[in-house]
Design an enzyme around this catalytic site. Structure first.
Site, PDB file in Angstrom:
ATOM      1  CB  THR A   1       6.441  -3.813  -5.749  1.00  0.00           C
ATOM      2  OG1 THR A   1       6.109  -5.028  -7.368  1.00  0.00           O
ATOM      3  CG2 THR A   1       5.298  -3.492  -5.371  1.00  0.00           C
TER       4      THR A   1
ATOM      5  N   GLY B   1       8.889   3.748  -6.216  1.00  0.00           N
ATOM      6  CA  GLY B   1       8.777   5.077  -6.542  1.00  0.00           C
ATOM      7  C   GLY B   1       8.450   5.713  -5.000  1.00  0.00           C
ATOM      8  CG  ASP B   2       4.973   3.254  -2.105  1.00  0.00           C
ATOM      9  OD1 ASP B   2       4.639   4.450  -3.775  1.00  0.00           O
ATOM     10  OD2 ASP B   2       4.749   2.075  -2.256  1.00  0.00           O
TER      11      ASP B   2
ATOM     12  CG  ASN C   1       4.795   6.858 -12.766  1.00  0.00           C
ATOM     13  OD1 ASN C   1       3.604   7.504 -13.739  1.00  0.00           O
ATOM     14  ND2 ASN C   1       4.537   6.008 -11.980  1.00  0.00           N
TER      15      ASN C   1
ATOM     16  CG  ASP D   1       9.489  -6.769  -6.857  1.00  0.00           C
ATOM     17  OD1 ASP D   1       8.641  -5.926  -7.315  1.00  0.00           O
ATOM     18  OD2 ASP D   1       8.929  -7.024  -5.522  1.00  0.00           O
TER      19      ASP D   1
ATOM     20  N   GLY E   1       0.871  -1.467   0.390  1.00  0.00           N
ATOM     21  CA  GLY E   1       0.045   0.054  -0.384  1.00  0.00           C
ATOM     22  C   GLY E   1       0.894   0.884  -0.293  1.00  0.00           C
TER      23      GLY E   1
HETATM   24  O1  RIB Z   1       3.863   1.578  -4.711  1.00  0.00           O
HETATM   25  C1  RIB Z   1       3.245  -0.275  -4.472  1.00  0.00           C
HETATM   26  C2  RIB Z   1       1.569  -0.400  -4.497  1.00  0.00           C
HETATM   27  O2  RIB Z   1       1.052  -0.225  -4.568  1.00  0.00           O
HETATM   28  C3  RIB Z   1       2.241  -1.815  -3.085  1.00  0.00           C
HETATM   29  O3  RIB Z   1       2.308  -2.181  -2.287  1.00  0.00           O
HETATM   30  C4  RIB Z   1       0.332  -1.798  -3.955  1.00  0.00           C
HETATM   31  O4  RIB Z   1      -0.502  -2.183  -2.530  1.00  0.00           O
HETATM   32  C5  RIB Z   1      -0.008  -0.825  -4.630  1.00  0.00           C
HETATM   33  O5  RIB Z   1      -0.692   0.305  -4.057  1.00  0.00           O
END
Ligand code: RIB
Length: 308
Positions: free
Chosen positions: A248, A251-252, A184, A246, A40
């Site tokens: 995922t 960006g966070d 992005n 990975d 998330g």
């Molecule tokens: O930015 C990555 C996140 O996007 C994942 O952890 C997923 O839950 C979505 O929210």
């Protein structure tokens, strides 16, 4: 003093499958391992801010279910203050279905669940925004909550950062809201109402966002680094080359590290460099929340790459 950051956003449980490649419409691809990973965008960013050395409070909403329990416990384990996290009595916790291909690239579908219940009432639980150095939010939270967050930050004179993911055209009206907006390239097009298939130079995208009212833009360009733009200047920040495992949550990690750097008083170009380093490190580790790097690791990585 540790910088203080308020994160308003989503928490999801990520249901992740690795596959040799992404399936096309109507196709079944035999995948590999399945994993359940905390994620998330809001929760990832809150954890990243804490690991970067900030004192962090999160406003969010999860269900009263096993995923909700695990998500809040995970935030607390990283020292994120969850006083403003709500457990919704009926809505299930948010989940994200994630495919990761052999190059580390991902494809994500989110079932937002309890995240959709996050609203202005949740923000009213936070007594004063002036207690924070930076307020950070993302578009995975409902638009009303994002708008109210940015308005409260502005009233309190606190720096606000909006991570413009996931892309939504409805968020166009928010472009001028935060002090720093960080999309992005795909998200920038959505904010500008341009089809994703259309070519748009990063400098042109940044110019158009500034013309639409953005005050400071940090355009994330993945392996190409980032572009920092203000009404009077534009500067390219180079990427840190890595072999991605990975992407995922990369960006966070980027946006969170940028926010903490700003909270420490760094200028936007320096903060973007720190963000790029944190994002690169996150992409070398599997999973979203677990891949958020520690501040010391980011500093060491920057020293090794001659960027400290
Ligand atoms: O930015 C990555 C996140 O996007 C994942 O952890 C997923 O839950 C979505 O929210």
């Amino acid at each position: 003093m540790m910088p203080r950051v308020l994160v308003v956003g989503s928490a999801n449980m990520d249901l992740v499958v690795k596959a040799p490649r992404m399936p096309v419409g109507g196709e079944t691809v035999m995948g590999g391992e399945f994993s359940t990973v905390r994620g998330g965008k809001g929760a990832n960013q809150a954890i990243a801010c804490a690991r970067m050395g900030a004192e962090v409070w999160m406003v969010g909403c999860v269900g009263r279910d096993a995923f909700g329990e695990a998500l809040v416990a995970g935030l607390e384990a990283d020292g994120v203050r969850c006083d403003y996290m709500r457990r919704h009595p009926t809505a299930p916790s948010g989940i994200a279905v994630i495919l990761i291909d052999a190059s580390g690239e991902n494809s994500i579908v989110v079932a937002t669940g309890a995240n959709a219940e996050l609203g202005e009432n949740d923000l009213r639980q936070v007594p004063g925004f002036s207690a924070f150095d930076v307020v950070l939010t993302q578009l995975e939270a409902p638009l009303g909550a994002v708008r109210a967050t940015l308005a409260r930050a502005r009233e309190a004179g606190v720096t606000s950062v909006l991570d413009a993911g996931p892309p939504t055209e409805a968020a166009k009206a928010l472009v001028g809201g935060p002090d720093v907006i960080s999309p992005n390239e795909t998200e920038a097009k959505a904010l500008l109402g341009i089809p994703v298939t259309e070519e748009l130079e990063p400098t042109e995208a940044a110019d158009r966002l500034i013309a639409a009212g953005a005050r400071n833009v940090v355009l994330k360009l993945g392996a190409e680094g980032a572009l920092v733009a203000r009404p009077d200047c534009m500067e390219r920040v180079p990427a840190f080359k890595i072999d991605p495992v990975d992407t995922t949550g990369a960006g966070d990690a980027f946006t969170a590290a940028l926010a903490v750097s700003l909270a420490r008083g760094d200028d936007l170009v320096r903060a973007t460099t720190v963000g790029a380093a944190a994002g690169a490190l996150a992409a070398t580790v599997f999973g979203a929340a677990p891949s958020m790097p520690m501040g010391e690791a980011v500093e060491q990585f920057m020293r090794e790459r001659g960027a400290s």
